[in-house]
Design a protein around this motif. Structure first.
Motif, mmCIF file in Angstrom:
data_model
loop_
_atom_site.group_PDB
_atom_site.id
_atom_site.type_symbol
_atom_site.label_atom_id
_atom_site.label_comp_id
_atom_site.label_asym_id
_atom_site.label_seq_id
_atom_site.Cartn_x
_atom_site.Cartn_y
_atom_site.Cartn_z
ATOM 1 N N GLU A 336 -24.343 41.443 56.688
ATOM 2 C CA GLU A 336 -23.179 41.576 57.549
ATOM 3 C C GLU A 336 -22.397 42.839 57.207
ATOM 4 N N ARG A 343 -17.047 42.637 63.591
ATOM 5 C CA ARG A 343 -18.062 42.151 62.663
ATOM 6 C C ARG A 343 -19.452 42.424 63.238
ATOM 7 N N ALA A 345 -23.073 41.143 62.592
ATOM 8 C CA ALA A 345 -23.792 40.089 61.882
ATOM 9 C C ALA A 345 -25.109 40.610 61.322
ATOM 10 N N ALA A 346 -25.541 40.025 60.222
ATOM 11 C CA ALA A 346 -26.853 40.357 59.666
ATOM 12 C C ALA A 346 -27.921 40.134 60.725
#
Length: 452
Positions: A336, A343, A345-346
């Motif tokens: 992440e 953000r 996300a991975a």
């Protein structure tokens, strides 16, 4: 979790006295795979205008979202300051079929090892070995154009620059051994790179077969213990700094093929756009022509002569701003990450569109206009470094930037000194986006030689 609107969610985490605010990424609700769209550029432009500098695209065929980043600070985050958190993204598998595991497609420690081994071949003093090649090829092309100009035949600019840039990289890689290979085989096996514009599986099969003639040239040099100062010799003699080991035979072949493709396609596309823009802006062409005619052709092989040029490098840089061949850089987040309040996300796919970034009205005045003067030193000094990335940025910055810029400057200095453009071109030309950013059809120009 506090919902502030239908399109934004603010998450507040407390760690001691620290508050972390994350805004949900805006973006279209309709699912789409950008890589499958025919209207990629206009669609991305519309999304940026509606959703801002960082937006989410819900992929249709993949589980992960695509995050499109269009802010210099976030470009720096992905490509430079936190680059270890990102691997190559969408499309790399297709490129790997073509190029194997060379510098363009490798990752991690193998990529770092290969980069260290190849980097010295592209230092400025080593580039001087290639200046005579560039000059000779540009002069030969000028002679061909002159014959067509005298016969009042339109010149196929796209085909011309594709052929000459292919010859340039082949001579830089193989030197005169290319002539030996042509004599042995009866033809130039690498010509398919210029002649075949499709980059499909069928082309990949034919291209991978070029590993055979590459190995022939390698074997010949080993037998003769002869290593001229070209890129092939550098690859053969390079050793890993830690282990002292050379490249494996497979990797050596992959790197040579990577150098040929990378050294040809982006430069050919760039020169097509340079001539297209000069055909539209005759006032700029006159300035370039005057500067070119002020150069002594034989001195173009001297670095001081090239460094004294003003308009020619600015025109090339401005063409790369408007039409960057590498128009989309794709990455995939390992863990992440954050871009401002957003953000990532991975596992998310991250797209950096240089075509959008280079036309961002916040960083470029009149971004749609062709204005080479914007690359005057004082204007460049005041610009955000990551608002202009035609050769990418960070550790994976294009290793051949100096190689390509030098080749294009010599090309333009020779050709613009001898020709004016007498035909017109449309203001809006079709753009091909499947591989590099290039004109959708060949560019034809009517040329006329300058009289003494």
């Amino acid at each position: 979790i506090r919902r502030t609107s239908r399109s934004a969610t603010v998450i507040t985490r407390r760690a001691g006295l620290q508050t972390d605010v994350i805004s949900a990424l805006p973006g279209p609700e309709t699912r789409t795979d950008l890589e499958k769209r025919d209207d990629k550029l206009s669609w991305l432009l519309g999304c940026r205008q509606q959703y801002g500098d960082c937006f989410r695209v819900r992929a249709e065929s993949r589980q992960a979202d695509t995050i499109v980043v269009n802010h210099p600070d976030w470009v720096k985050r992905v490509l430079v300051s936190n680059h270890r958190n990102y691997t190559k993204g969408i499309g790399i598998e297709r490129v790997r079929v073509l190029l194997g595991n060379g510098l363009m497609t490798s990752e991690g420690e193998q990529w770092r090892r290969q980069r260290r081994m190849l980097q010295p071949a592209f230092h400025k003093p080593r580039i001087e070995f290639f200046l005579g090649i560039y000059l000779q090829l540009a002069q030969a092309l000028a002679d061909r154009w002159q014959q067509q100009a005298w016969q009042r035949q339109p010149v196929n600019i796209s085909a011309s620059v594709s052929d000459t840039t292919l010859q340039a990289i082949l001579r830089a890689v193989f030197s005169d051994d290319l002539d030996w290979l042509v004599r042995e085989t009866g033809h130039n096996p690498f010509e398919l790179i210029s002649r075949d514009s499709d980059r499909d599986l069928q082309f990949a099969v034919k291209f991978r077969a070029l590993a055979k003639p590459v190995q022939q040239l390698i074997d010949r040099r080993v037998r003769e213990q002869r290593f001229p100062p070209d890129l092939l010799s550098h690859c053969m003699l390079a050793r890993d700094k830690s282990s002292g080991e050379p490249m494996s035979a497979r990797l050596l072949s992959d790197e040579v093929l990577t150098l040929i493709v990378a050294g040809h396609e982006t430069t050919a596309a760039s020169l097509s756009w340079v001539w297209y823009l000069l055909a539209r802006y005759h006032g700029v062409l006159k300035k370039v022509g005057r500067e070119a005619r002020g150069c002594a052709a034989k001195q173009l092989v001297e670095r001081a002569q090239l460094q004294s040029l003003v308009w020619i490098p600015r025109v090339i840089k401005e063409a790369l701003r408007l039409y960057p061949p590498g128009w989309l850089y794709t990455r995939r987040a390992i863990a992440e990450d954050r871009c401002g309040d957003y953000r990532i996300a991975a596992g998310s796919d991250v797209f950096i569109c240089s075509w959008l970034l280079h036309r961002h009205p916040r960083y470029w005045d009149e971004p749609e206009c062709f204005r080479p003067e914007r690359f005057a030193p004082q204007q460049e000094a005041g610009r955000n470094r990551y608002a202009y990335i035609p050769f990418s940025a960070g550790p994976r910055h294009c290793i051949g930037e100096t190689f390509a810029m030098t080749e294009m400057m010599i090309h333009l200095a020779v050709l613009a000194a001898r020709f004016r453009i007498t035909s017109s071109v449309p203001d809006d030309i079709g753009i091909e986006t499947d591989v590099n950013l290039r004109p959708a059809s060949d560019l034809f120009l009517q040329l006329e030689t300058y009289t003494a």
